[in-house]
Write a protein that holds these residues in place. Sequence first.
Motif, PDB file in Angstrom:
ATOM      1  N   ARG A 197       0.829  -1.205   0.000  1.00  0.00           N
ATOM      2  CA  ARG A 197       0.000   0.000   0.000  1.00  0.00           C
ATOM      3  C   ARG A 197       0.862   1.252   0.000  1.00  0.00           C
ATOM      4  N   THR A 198       1.961   1.230   0.790  1.00  0.00           N
ATOM      5  CA  THR A 198       2.855   2.395   0.818  1.00  0.00           C
ATOM      6  C   THR A 198       3.494   2.625  -0.526  1.00  0.00           C
ATOM      7  N   VAL A 219       0.959   4.248  -2.822  1.00  0.00           N
ATOM      8  CA  VAL A 219       0.746   5.665  -2.510  1.00  0.00           C
ATOM      9  C   VAL A 219       1.905   6.508  -3.019  1.00  0.00           C
ATOM     10  N   ALA A 279      -6.960   2.164   2.036  1.00  0.00           N
ATOM     11  CA  ALA A 279      -6.164   3.368   1.790  1.00  0.00           C
ATOM     12  C   ALA A 279      -6.924   4.357   0.915  1.00  0.00           C
ATOM     13  N   GLN A 322      -9.292   6.351   3.038  1.00  0.00           N
ATOM     14  CA  GLN A 322      -8.609   7.396   3.787  1.00  0.00           C
ATOM     15  C   GLN A 322      -8.326   8.611   2.899  1.00  0.00           C
TER      16      GLN A 322
END
Length: 286
Positions: free
Chosen positions: A6-7, A10, A45, A48
């Motif tokens: 996920r990081t 992003v 994510a 968010q």
Amino acid sequence: MRLSKRTRVVIGASALFLCAGTALADDPVPFPECTKPPLAEDVEAAKQSHGIATSRFSLGDWDKAIEFWRQAYTLDCTAHALLVNIANAYEKKGDNRNAVNALETYLVRAKDAPDAAKINERVIELKKNLEPLPTATATATAAPTVTAAPTVAPTTDGPRPYGSIPLIAAGAGGVLAVVGAILIPVGLGPYGEAQDKCPGSGCTVDVAAAGNTGRVTWNTGAAFLGIGAIAAAGGLGFHFLFNKPKPVAAEPAPAGAPPPAAGGVRIDVKPLASPQVGGLVISGKF
């Protein structure tokens, strides 16, 4: 440090938005292709990012709202309603061209959307207010007139400090490595044959002598191969790192003078190899 998936997504999405920001403002920013369903962590994510975009939109920060909604759509490309939100932010910003692009992408990807007819009418209205893209126009100008000679003298590459010596060494090393590669199989043949027959009934004096000669030959070839490879790499590295020509001021040639004749050093390196003898034949001409 190992980043989660996920990081990484992003970070990749943020880099995409930074690159897109360097394009012209009037050029629509495309949306990435949706090729696979998102993972559960990607959906979380995206939620968010959607929450952040909604709060920025309520504060009138259209750029941040667009950025985080685009990020959310990159994480979850099945949430096509985000495209309508992005179009709203672009319209508030006054960028109708990107708003149209977002809505048209929505119509293509959300094919069974219940509001498709309404969105299509909105696209038609936005397109009526689009301004034409600026076109480059050529302006004819008079050619400048040179009134004074340049004050800085032109420069040219001077001779290399070590001339052609590093290249000669590299070439000789390469040839030596080739000779070594030839000698190794030449020597391994009789050596292997002697190993099979000795000690045994087939081990004659001739076979033993041929085996000893083969061992010397392939050992010599291995040495040639290693030394040659080192010499070739070292010669090339020295030439490109420490043998660079220094720039010198070029003197103008007299009017009508013929061009300088090409010169240099010619080096010929030829391998000499046979079952009993190995070496190099080097000849040169200045």
